[in-house]
Every structure is written in structure tokens, then in C-alpha cells.
Design an enzyme around this catalytic site. Structure first.
Site, PDB file in Angstrom:
ATOM      1  N   ASP A 176       0.871  -1.173   0.000  1.00 49.91           N
ATOM      2  CA  ASP A 176       0.000   0.000   0.000  1.00 49.91           C
ATOM      3  C   ASP A 176       0.909   1.224   0.000  1.00 49.91           C
ATOM      4  OD1 ASP A 176      -3.194   0.619   1.629  1.00 49.91           O
ATOM      5  OD2 ASP A 176      -2.080   1.771   0.145  1.00 49.91           O
TER       6      ASP A 176
HETATM    7  C1  GLC Z   1      -4.197   4.431  -0.222  1.00 51.26           C
HETATM    8  C2  GLC Z   1      -5.126   3.302   0.174  1.00 51.26           C
HETATM    9  C3  GLC Z   1      -5.242   2.230  -0.864  1.00 51.26           C
HETATM   10  C4  GLC Z   1      -5.068   2.841  -2.244  1.00 51.26           C
HETATM   11  C5  GLC Z   1      -3.630   3.316  -2.340  1.00 51.26           C
HETATM   12  C6  GLC Z   1      -3.347   3.994  -3.692  1.00 51.26           C
HETATM   13  O1  GLC Z   1      -3.494   4.875   0.895  1.00 51.26           O
HETATM   14  O2  GLC Z   1      -4.916   2.667   1.426  1.00 51.26           O
HETATM   15  O3  GLC Z   1      -6.534   1.634  -0.685  1.00 51.26           O
HETATM   16  O4  GLC Z   1      -5.325   1.872  -3.238  1.00 51.26           O
HETATM   17  O5  GLC Z   1      -3.283   4.189  -1.285  1.00 51.26           O
HETATM   18  O6  GLC Z   1      -4.083   5.178  -3.783  1.00 51.26           O
END
Ligand code: GLC
Length: 720
Positions: free
Chosen positions: A262
Site C-alpha cells: 500500500d
Molecule cells: C491508499 C489506500 C489504498 C489505495 C492506495 C493507492 O493509501 O490505502 O486503498 O489503493 O493508497 O491510492
């Protein structure tokens, strides 16, 4: 499309010819659209971008092709980029939030919605979406319940797998499909206190029975990627957790796609207190099996020196690179790296896409109360519409909307104004759903008094749910409660429609409402859907995917709970009368100052008719077959979501008092009846005993077939 054998041969060939820098480049993802990235791409040192293009880029396909051309035609090996984006519940045509889609208990709604999103996103140069999110959550304070499918593993598994099928269509290399990314692996929704990013403590049995199954269902549905999460799981952060990633996901389940971290979750292993620095974080992530690092550069900065030190195995790097290359091939990026720049306009926001969004909104609304006031058809002419959320095109779309545009939204006010025979008067009553000023109350009260009936729209702005937007209290924000009382005092029949990203604490709202329709954040076509339901052109069929607490103090409150040694068999009035002796008689699991049951249970939802269940029959052979008769005993056609629950009465690790095992939507005309049959295979009765072994144990099982988790025809069987 290359055969799997041919793909694997090409992967081996590429791997043998790649430099270490080129290998590490495939494991790195940056965000945005920066010309400076082209230098890295040209050197083969950057393999993925997120948020390169969106619906607001008039030439999204062209921008994607411009960056892709650098990778394919100017780098040494021509390995294409994979371009990702958060297309969570629609790209330009915004679907209801996933929690609303789950309320439909209709996987086809989720599948069709994901297919619409895929069509629009791929035409804008996006190959890969960071969805579906299948985090089970039992805590509506958590802002991200909006993005998930609620508290139950079976419902979430069915909806999540349907979204994977919708996004990928079995052939994610096609120009109208995208790769899925199941997130957030794993247990993120169990954040203590419902506070986003907070610590999670989940014993193995619970992890394997409740939190892991939706991910397994999505992997079995063919999801090409998985996203590791932010949360600390039992002391080992999920983005550095070898047990969940390498042992369960990759070895036990045989997942052959790749894992992306993430946002900065690899570098966050440092503040977690799991790694001392970026070097240790890089080692932890690669060892655990996080193949691609989103945003931060721990891998890029440290892989080479870690390899030289012998701490990092080359095999981990090669495995990660192979997985990334495999999915780029599976998405067709080697054969067709470029986006057809002419398709975006024709596939975006089409009438067909809007119709899918409208159906999803219709089926996702849940009728929680109706004293006969709904449907309004024919009963009234002058209708007062009150509340800022009746005409809030941005809030109606809900959280995680990167590409929806407010001018596309059809609000309930706009839709109701088009209903023939209705004379609509509108007063917002508040400047916004969080406004505390009451200066607009007078006008709203006047409009309400002059009407035959009132529909008031209450709830949350979109910004009050989603990532990093957890709430400690669940009441209606701002002065909405006061506005409701003000309007109720006008003495007209009152319908309440709530738009929200989570279950809320309704408090006195329920007593004022003649009818209560829960619309969640219903997306671009929420207005026409709500208008159809209010006027009776359509009938509500949604069911709650999460229990509604009567007070935030009850949380966590969920249906599939353990019985405890002192269950409260008979409900008693809340409160401790004055003079109660020190040792009250009722030593059971309850509160002295609140109900212990939820206000509305999991699976609950009303329709415009009534259904009767009878004649439950259970036969236990190789499989368990459960049959029950359902009859429409009302005056309107309707759809009932018939739910099957079981309880393993005594087991080596205690089992929940109810577990949803199946559900069917049954549509019946007035007076019609149908026999519903469920077939349970033994594996559906399995659970993870002490020590994590998956077992099915003989003994007595209870069975219910009913309209929600607290009601149903009861039967039983004994498993030999
Ligand atoms: C965010 C979220 C995740 C998302 C990623 C890219 O912090 O936790 O769900 O897909 O970053 O935006």
C-alpha cells in the site's frame, strides 16, 4: 494471447537478460504524471505508475501512450509499464459505494458495475485498479467500511469475487477489462477503536474463518494482484508479514500474481517499530513477499547492497520480477501496450453505464421502517423536499471518487422534480450536512407545513467516510437532528432518506420518521433510483450488510458473535430501577444502560409487501439440503433475500450463534409462493480449530432460513 507455457518461457528469457537495476525497476511504482519519470523509464528502472491519467485528462489515452512508448520503444528491453488507479466504485459513471452494492445481496450488481468501471478506465489508459476492497469490518466508526462489503465473510466473498469477474472478465488483456487488486491484505478492518491504520489483534482461527476467506475467494476468482495493508497484525505489520503473504497467500493458496504494497507501507515498517531503517524495511518486504513497492524507494536504494551482504536472496528478487512480468503479460501489455485513444468518449457515461449504476442504486437502498407511508404513489401531490443532501451531487457519489464529476450526478431533487403529478417544493434547511446554523430552518418549516408530505434527506457528506476518516461518534452531523425535529413539528407525514458511508446512530430519528430509507452514498444515478423507490415505481429489496448499533457504546456489535456462558435469553427493559438491590438477578451479558442487541440486525431490510416462511425441511446425506416455502402475503410484488444460517452447537473451538452460509433473491407476485432450496457441502461447515487446522466436526447443527440474522424458520441436523 500467449499461452501460459510461452509466457513462462519469455519470462525466463527476460529474467536472464535483465540487469539488477532493471529487475529492481520492475518492483517500483511511482505516482502522478511527471515528465521526469521518463528518464527512469527509459533506463528500465521504473515499471509502474499510479494516477498517471484520469477522466479529467482530455487526452488520457494519449498521455498513457506517451509514457508507454518510452518504456516499449526507448528502453533496452521494451518491458511495458503497468498503469494503476483507484477505480473503487466506478470511474466516470460512479456506482453506489461498495457497502451499498453489498446491501443488494446481488453479486450480479457488483459484477456489472465493475465491468462498467473497467470499460471506462481501460479506455482512459488504465490497466489495473486497486479494487475490490474486501476487508471485513465490525466497527462502523472505521471510515473505510464504506469501501468494503460489511461484516460477513460469505457476503463479502461473493461480492468481492463478482467484482473481480467484472473487472477482469476472465480475459484481463481485453481492451474493456482491467486487472483487479484485492485489498488490504489482511485484517485491516479490525483496527482497534475503529481508528484507521490502528493495530489489529486477530487470533489465527478468527483470521482464517472471517478475515482471510474473502481474499481467498477473490484469488480463486483469478485476481491478478493483491495489495498488502498498513495494519500491524499481532505485532508483525502486514506489509512485512511472511506468514500471511508467502506462506498463506503464495504457498497455501498458490497465488501466482504479484503483491503490491500500500502507499509507502514498506517504509512505514520503520514507524511501526518493525524495521530500524529503509534497508531493513527493504529486506523485510522482499523476504515477506511484497513484490512491488508503491511510492517509496527502499527496494531501489538497498537491494544491491543487501544482495552483496548475502541477507537478500536473488531468488526473492527473481520471483518478484517474474510475478510482475507474468501479470503484465496476462494483461496483454506486451502484445498490446497502447490504448486506443478514440474509445474513451463512446464508452464513458453511456446510457448503458448509467442504467447499471441506477439498478445498483435501486438494489442497494435498504428500507428500515415504513408505517405505510411509502410508496407515495397517488397519495400526495404537494411534496416538500428538505435537507442539503437532497441536492448534493458531490456528496451523493461518496468517498474514493477520483474521476466522477458532479455535473454527471442526478440528485434526488432533480429526479423528483421530473415525477409527473408531483408538485415539489425544496428547502435545504441547512447550508450543508455539517452546518450548525439554524437560520434556514424557518423557510424549511414553512415549506413543510404547506405540503401534503415531506421527504427529508439527512446523513453524512462524502468526506466523513473513507480513508483516514474514522468517527468516534455516529450521530447525524451538524444541526440535522434539530432540523428533523423542526420539520417533524410541522405535523406532515415524514419520510427520512439517509445518505451515509456507514451505519449511524439514529437516536430519536426513528420515532419521527414514518418511513426510513437508507440510501448510503448511491452514486451518479442515486437520484432516479431513490425517486423510483419513493414513488413505488420500484420496490426496495436491499438488506443490511452490517449490524446497526443502537448506540456507539455497543460497538463492536455483529451478528456472528459467540454465545458466551451467560447469554441474555430474555430481553429485559433497559435501565436499573431506583432501589435495585446490589445483586440484581440478571447476571447475563448485557448493559445496565443500553440494549445489547443491535438496532437493526445483519440482513435486515423491508419491502413494500410481506413474506411468510413455512415448511422448513432439512435432510442430511452426503450434503445437507435445506428447503423452505416462501409466500408473498402482501398486495405488491416484491423481492425477498432469503438467508440460510447455521450454528455448530458444540465444537472444539466455540462457533458463532449464527453464520450466513447462503442467500437467494426471490421475486414473487402477490399471493405467489416458491420453494427455496439450499445445498450445503460439508466443507461449508468447516472451521479452523485450535492450532489452525481446518476441520468439520460431527454433532448437532441448528439451521435457520429467514429474512435476517435474528429471525427465521428453525431446523436442525446431526452430522455423523
Ligand atoms: C491508499 C489506500 C489504498 C489505495 C492506495 C493507492 O493509501 O490505502 O486503498 O489503493 O493508497 O491510492
Amino acid at each position: 494471447m500467449l499461452s501460459t507455457k510461452e509466457q513462462e518461457r519469455r519470462i525466463g528469457q527476460l529474467l536472464r537478460s535483465m540487469t539488477l537495476a532493471e529487475k529492481i525497476g520492475q518492483l517500483w511504482q511511482l505516482t502522478g504524471c511527471k515528465a521526469s519519470y521518463k528518464k527512469l523509464i527509459r533506463k528500465g528502472q521504473l515499471g509502474s505508475l499510479l494516477n498517471l491519467t484520469g477522466s479529467r485528462d482530455a487526452h488520457a489515452g494519449r498521455i498513457a501512450n506517451e509514457f508507454q512508448r518510452v518504456a516499449v520503444e526507448e528502453s533496452r528491453l521494451g518491458i511495458p509499464l503497468i498503469l494503476g488507479r483507484d477505480v473503487i466504485h466506478g470511474f466516470r459513471t460512479i456506482l453506489p459505494i461498495p457497502l451499498a452494492q453489498a446491501s443488494s445481496f446481488d453479486p450480479s450488481v457488483a459484477e456489472e458495475g465493475a465491468a462498467v468501471a473497467a470499460r471506462e478506465a481501460r479506455a482512459h489508459g488504465i490497466h489495473w485498479t486497486f479494487a475490490p476492497m474486501v476487508d471485513i469490518s465490525r466497527d462502523p466508526r472505521w471510515g473505510r467500511v464504506a469501501e468494503g462489503c460489511g461484516e460477513d465473510p460469505v457476503l463479502t466473498s461473493r461480492m468481492g469475487a463478482a467484482m473481480v469477474r467484472g473487472f477482469q472478465g476472465g480475459r484481463p488483456d481485453k481492451p474493456d477489462r482491467v486487472g483487479a487488486c484485492v485489498k488490504h491484505y489482511v485484517g485491516y478492518g479490525a483496527a482497534e477503536g475503529g481508528r484507521d491504520y490502528n493495530t489489529t489483534w486477530i487470533p489465527e482461527g478468527l483470521l482464517r474463518d472471517v478475515y482471510l476467506p474473502p481474499f481467498h475467494a477473490c484469488v480463486k476468482a483469478g485476481a491478478v494482484t493483491v495489495m498488502s495493508a498498513f495494519n500491524n497484525l499481532n505485532g508483525v505489520p502486514t506489509s512485512g508479514n511472511e506468514w500471511t503473504l508467502r506462506q498463506i497467500l503464495k504457498e497455501e493458496w498458490g497465488f501466482d500474481g504479484f503483491v503490491v504494497s500500500d502507499w509507502a507501507s514498506i517504509q512505514e515498517l520503520i514507524p511501526h517499530g518493525y524495521c530500524a531503517d529503509k534497508r531493513e524495511a527493504a529486506l523485510a518486504g522482499l523476504r515477506a513477499g511484497v513484490d512491488m513497492e508503491m511510492l517509496t524507494d527502499c527496494y531501489r536504494e538497498n537491494a544491491e547492497s543487501l544482495l552483496r551482504s548475502g541477507k537478500l536472496k536473488m531468488a526473492w528478487i527473481d520471483e518478484a520480477v517474474s510475478r510482475v512480468l507474468r501479470i503484465k503479460m496476462r494483461l496483454g501489455l506486451f502484445e498490446n501496450p497502447y490504448t486506443d485513444e478514440g474509445r474513451a468518449a463512446e464508452v464513458t457515461l453511456s446510457d448503458e453505464n448509467r442504467a447499471v449504476a441506477r439498478r445498483a442504486a435501486l438494489e442497494g437502498c435498504v428500507l428500515l421502517k415504513n408505517d405505510g407511508l411509502l410508496p407515495l404513489a397517488g397519495k400526495i401531490r404537494k411534496l416538500a423536499v428538505i435537507g442539503p443532501l437532497a441536492d448534493a451531487p458531490v456528496d451523493q457519489m461518496g468517498c474514493w471518487v477520483m474521476d466522477g464529476q458532479e455535473q454527471d450526478t442526478v440528485t434526488p431533487l432533480a429526479a423528483l422534480r421530473k415525477v409527473p403529478g408531483l408538485d415539489i417544493r425544496y428547502a435545504p434547511g441547512l447550508a450543508s450536512a455539517r452546518e450548525n446554523g439554524t437560520r434556514l430552518f424557518g423557510r424549511a418549516r414553512k415549506v413543510a407545513r404547506a405540503a401534503d408530505a415531506v421527504v427529508i434527506f439527512l446523513g453524512e457528506e462524502a468526506v466523513m467516510s473513507g480513508e483516514a476518516h474514522s468517527r468516534a461518534f455516529l450521530g447525524l452531523p451538524g444541526a440535522q437532528q434539530q432540523l428533523l425535529r423542526e420539520i417533524a413539528a410541522a405535523g406532515r407525514p415524514l419520510v427520512v432518506v439517509v445518505m451515509a458511508g456507514r451505519p449511524l446512530e439514529l437516536g430519536p430519528l426513528l420515532e419521527h420518521a414514518g418511513a426510513l430509507l437508507w440510501a448510503w452514498h448511491p452514486g451518479t444515478m442515486g437520484g432516479p433510483a431513490i425517486a423510483d423507490l419513493l414513488t413505488g415505481k420500484a420496490s426496495p429489496s436491499g438488506r443490511l450488510p452490517m449490524s446497526f448499533p443502537s448506540t456507539v457504546g455497543q460497538i463492536p456489535v455483529y451478528y456472528n458473535k459467540m454465545n458466551t456462558g451467560r447469554p441474555q435469553e430474555t430481553l429485559r427493559p433497559v435501565g436499573l430501577p431506583i432501589g435495585t438491590p446490589l445483586d440484581p438477578s440478571d447476571f447475563t451479558t448485557s448493559y445496565i444502560d443500553a440494549e445489547q442487541r443491535p438496532l437493526f440486525p445483519f440482513g435486515f431490510g423491508l419491502t413494500y409487501t410481506t413474506f411468510q416462511y413455512s415448511g422448513l425441511k432439512v435432510t442430511c446425506g452426503r450434503d445437507v439440503v435445506v428447503r423452505c416455502c416462501i409466500r408473498n402475503t402482501g398486495r405488491r410484488a416484491g423481492t425477498e433475500v432469503v438467508q440460510l444460517y447455521v450454528r455448530d452447537v458444540a465444537a472444539s473451538r466455540t462457533r458463532p450463534i449464527r453464520e450466513l452460509k447462503d442467500f437467494q433473491r426471490v421475486t414473487l407476485k402477490p399471493g405467489a409462493s416458491a420453494e427455496v432450496e439450499f445445498r450445503l457441502v460439508r466443507d461449508q461447515l468447516a472451521f479452523h480449530g485450535v492450532g489452525g487446522r481446518r476441520v468439520v466436526e460431527p454433532g448437532l447443527f441448528k439451521v435457520w432460513v429467514g429474512p435476517h440474522a435474528e429471525q427465521g424458520q428453525e431446523g436442525q441436523f446431526t452430522l455423523r
